[in-house]
Write an enzyme that holds these catalytic residues in place. Structure first.
Site, mmCIF file in Angstrom:
data_model
loop_
_atom_site.group_PDB
_atom_site.id
_atom_site.type_symbol
_atom_site.label_atom_id
_atom_site.label_comp_id
_atom_site.label_asym_id
_atom_site.label_seq_id
_atom_site.Cartn_x
_atom_site.Cartn_y
_atom_site.Cartn_z
ATOM 1 N N SER A 283 0.813 -1.159 -0.037
ATOM 2 C CA SER A 283 0.062 -0.131 -0.083
ATOM 3 C C SER A 283 0.817 1.248 -0.123
ATOM 4 C CB SER A 283 -0.925 -0.101 1.209
ATOM 5 O OG SER A 283 0.166 0.265 2.227
ATOM 6 N N ASP A 284 0.245 2.519 -0.151
ATOM 7 C CA ASP A 284 1.051 3.662 -0.019
ATOM 8 C C ASP A 284 0.847 3.903 1.484
ATOM 9 O OD1 ASP A 284 2.535 6.120 -0.293
ATOM 10 O OD2 ASP A 284 1.545 6.740 -1.930
ATOM 11 N N TYR A 285 1.465 4.880 1.980
ATOM 12 C CA TYR A 285 1.832 5.358 3.353
ATOM 13 C C TYR A 285 0.425 5.455 3.958
ATOM 14 C CZ TYR A 285 4.714 7.665 7.139
ATOM 15 O OH TYR A 285 5.576 7.961 8.143
ATOM 16 N N SER A 287 -2.341 4.047 3.390
ATOM 17 C CA SER A 287 -3.521 4.259 2.530
ATOM 18 C C SER A 287 -4.564 3.241 2.805
ATOM 19 C CB SER A 287 -2.952 4.271 1.069
ATOM 20 O OG SER A 287 -2.620 2.769 0.870
#
Ligand code: NOJ
Length: 757
Positions: A283-285, A287
């Site tokens: 995932s992104d930070y 997210s």
């Protein structure tokens, strides 16, 4: 011929056999490891943490990291660099955790590790895939020498809205050019053997459509048709996967109303079933957690949604760690979904060779030998020069003569803090070369260089405070603007030529750096107006992480050299180009609008039913106040020399589905300097089952021509170059009439028609 074919097919089957061999060995290894793992240990592998300290791009920073590693609750770390620190963390994992599973160590190595290259948007303007691959290779060597094995790059998001600050991190607006860059970067990072100690696993981001944020506001909603997605936005991600990228990062935005991180269509149906991706998705930070704010439910719900969608690793948020066990008990996720994600992460570790040797990337003798070497800096200088785009050059003011008086003026002229550009987290700006120093190094003894700051980047203290979160980028002078301006005018009046280094501070673009006004700040506009009023020729060295709206500056200045943020060797590279040691050859990978109201603006637009014919007659698709055309089109860039193009020759004007056509032009260097030219091929499909763009880039070649020299350049076009995704999302070619264009930019082209039968 037959013999060659035989040898080739033996080779191909040998490679396929050895790959299957590795795959099955890996499968056996990972399966036997997973048999020993508890449920907690499996979920632990899905957890990516950052202990903080370097650069955090969210508000959350992980706590109790050491304890979590010992308990088997961590799969990898990022934001930890340097062999000592990485060794300490790896020691904890392989000596103190029950199963001794090594950690992945990731980082954002976006345009170089310690030797910083131009921002990716600048690099893409080189249109030179060899040097782009080389930057990635060098970044991989430096980063692995410092203990890292996984890179959150390349960023391949197509971006057509310069309000969006992260345009700086990508390769601009075009899917074809963007795909070539994506492939070059994956090859550069991963080399051809991931298990080597100098290769990094790539992580292609941000999947998907992050660059299409509404209104150019970072993290904002995206919404687009599937046809546009498939034809215009998805190709670079797919190209990177086909090049073998080991991992992907999901994006913050939603797609069709479901955030990418929890979007099953995206992460499973498209990515794995249609495209056959076999790596893992992070995932992104935070997210996963952010889906709560998106309105998708509580932490347990969004974590389960993400896992089920096909997300394998949770960056920083710990939603997987905190809720998956409960979700399994409540039958909201299955053990096979957890197993699958865990397997993919263990496979990545296997491919990187970490199970053979968890310390593979930890060699304390490497940093001194391999990081920021003189050779790396030399290459960074040469590469940076190739990313610059000459936008204007009246009266051949450039290259500068190495005699007389140069007034070097501007808030970015004697500056090191802004040279590296956004997302250069491991770079040290103190090691970067300012333009003033670069010019002094290159000028020789016959030139007298006078310097004055002239203006602040911006006089707006609140704006400066927001830009300065990672340290001073906008340095508001103690002197008044009037005092600075007077000093600048004094030296301008004594000079033969003024070189004004202006533009954006590095953090005026990049993540969370959207702007609704893409002109130069007023402080710099005033400076430029005043300098021009001296009557001296004014050369603008324009630094920015996005296309700026430069109508006024383009009218006022004699010359404009767009240099983006050029990295560690910025000043030397800029001096090389200003003095003509290198003849600029960059071409825009993104359209420069006249003003923000034209945005989004890109060359491969649709024609509409009422195409504009120029001067804004009523009831056609145009504006009352500005033309539809951009200030500088995609593919544009001047040289100190000039090139002429012959008419296009086609070897035939009609081709069958299984044939190809060769298009040739002769390019002549008609000027006084040796130079390089990017010859661009575009195609238009005149009639289709869906509307087709007025032009699409389908090929390019960068050639070198000595003054007076001519070269023939040929492109071969086959049916694959004419294919597109139709309304059923089938990749098809349709018989009919096409126009082929070859030229020096997307607007200035020769054309010829041909038919597909
Ligand atoms: C958030 C950014 O969107 C992403 O590009 C980056 O890789 C992560 N933070 C980690 O730093």
């Amino acid at each position: 011929m037959k013999k060659i074919f035989l040898v080739l097919s033996i080779l191909v089957s040998a490679i396929a056999f050895s790959q299957t061999g590795t795959d099955s060995k890996m499968h056996v290894f990972v399966s036997s490891l997973m048999k020993k793992m508890t449920l907690s240990e499996k979920i632990g592998q899905l957890n990516l943490l950052t202990p903080g300290g370097d650069v955090n791009t969210g508000t959350v920073v992980s706590r109790d990291v050491e304890k979590k590693i010992i308990e088997g609750n961590v799969g990898g770390l990022f934001g930890v660099t340097g062999v000592d620190k990485i060794k300490t963390a790896q020691d904890i994992a392989v000596k103190q955790s029950r199963l001794k599973i090594p950690l992945l160590f990731g980082s954002d190595i976006i345009h170089g590790y310690k030797t910083i290259f131009p921002i990716p948007l600048g690099l893409s303007c080189s249109w030179d895939m060899k040097i782009i691959e080389q930057t990635a290779r060098m970044a991989a060597i430096e980063a692995t020498a410092d203990g890292l094995c996984w890179n959150f790059s390349p960023m391949v998001d197509i971006a057509r809205d310069p309000r969006w600050g992260r345009m700086a991190e990508g390769s601009g607006e075009d899917p074809y050019l963007g795909s070539q860059v994506a492939i070059a970067m994956v090859n550069g990072y991963q080399g051809y053997d991931l298990a080597k100690n100098n290769t990094l696993m790539a992580c292609v981001k941000h999947f998907a459509l992050y660059g299409a944020a509404e209104a150019g506001r970072d993290y904002n909603t995206t919404d687009m048709s599937r046809v546009r997605m498939y034809n215009e936005y998805l190709p670079p991600y797919k190209a990177a996967i086909n090049a073998g990228a080991g991992s992907m990062m999901s994006s913050f935005n939603e797609i069709d109303g479901i955030p990418a991180t929890g979007n099953k269509w995206l992460l499973t149906d498209l990515l794995r079933k249609q495209w056959g991706f076999r790596g893992f998705v992070v995932s992104d930070y935070t997210s996963v957690n952010e889906m709560m704010a998106h309105g998708m439910g509580d932490l347990q719900t969004v974590s389960a949604l993400s896992l089920k969608a096909g997300l394998d690793m949770d960056m920083v948020g710990e939603g997987f760690l905190m809720t998956l066990k409960k979700s399994l008990q409540e039958k909201k996720v299955t053990i096979s979904e957890i197993d699958q994600a865990c397997r993919r992460i263990l496979e990545a570790k296997y491919k990187l060779g970490l199970f053979d040797d968890p310390y593979r990337y930890i060699d304390p003798t490497r940093p001194a030998k391999e990081i920021l070497t003189a050779q790396n800096r030399k290459e960074a200088r040469e590469i940076a020069a190739r990313s610059f785009v000459l936008l204007k050059n009246n009266n051949q003011t450039l290259p500068l003569k190495k005699t007389g008086v140069i007034a070097l003026i501007g808030p970015l002229a004697d500056d090191q803090n802004n040279m590296l550009g956004t997302w250069a987290v491991s770079g040290d700006s103190k090691l970067s070369v300012s333009v003033l120093n670069g010019i002094k190094n290159a000028a020789g003894s016959q030139v007298n260089i006078l310097y004055a700051k002239g203006a602040n980047i911006s006089d707006d203290t609140l704006f400066a405070k927001k830009v300065n979160v990672f340290g001073t980028r906008i340095d508001i002078d103690k002197r008044t603007p009037a005092e600075m301006l007077n000093e600048a005018l004094e030296i301008a009046n004594k000079s033969d030529v003024v070189v004004a280094v202006v533009g954006e501070a590095s953090e005026m673009s990049g993540e969370s750096a959207s702007r609704t006004d893409i002109t130069l700040p007023e402080s710099q506009k005033k400076l430029i107006r005043a300098l021009v009023s001296t009557g001296k020729p004014v050369v603008l060295v324009m630094m920015s992480g996005r296309p700026l709206a430069l109508v006024e500056e383009n009218t006022l200045a004699t010359s404009i050299l767009q240099v983006w943020h050029a990295g560690t060797e910025a000043g030397n590279a800029i001096a090389d180009v200003l003095f003509g040691n290198y003849n600029p050859s960059g071409k825009l990978s993104v359209t420069f609008p006249r003003n923000v109201g034209q945005v989004p603006i890109y060359y491969s637009q649709k024609n509409t039913g009422r195409p504009s014919v120029g001067d804004a007659p009523k009831f056609l698709s145009n504006y009352l106040d500005v033309p539809n055309t951009p200030l500088f089109p995609f593919g544009y860039g001047l040289s100190y020399t000039s090139f002429s193009y012959s008419e296009i020759k086609l070897n035939k004007t009609s081709m069958k589905m299984n044939e190809s056509i060769t298009a040739s032009v002769t390019i002549t260097n008609t000027g006084k300097y040796d130079g390089e030219e990017v010859v661009q091929l575009y195609i238009r499909d005149l009639v289709g089952s869906i509307t087709r763009p007025v032009k699409e880039l389908k090929g390019f070649q960068k050639i070198k021509l000595k003054a007076g020299e001519s070269k023939q350049v040929s492109f071969s076009i086959d049916v694959n170059d004419l294919k597109f995704y139709n309304s059923e999302l089938k990749f098809v070619s349709e018989p009919g009439d096409f126009i082929l264009f070859i030229g020096t930019n997307s607007n200035d082209v020769k054309e010829k028609g041909f038919k597909l039968e």
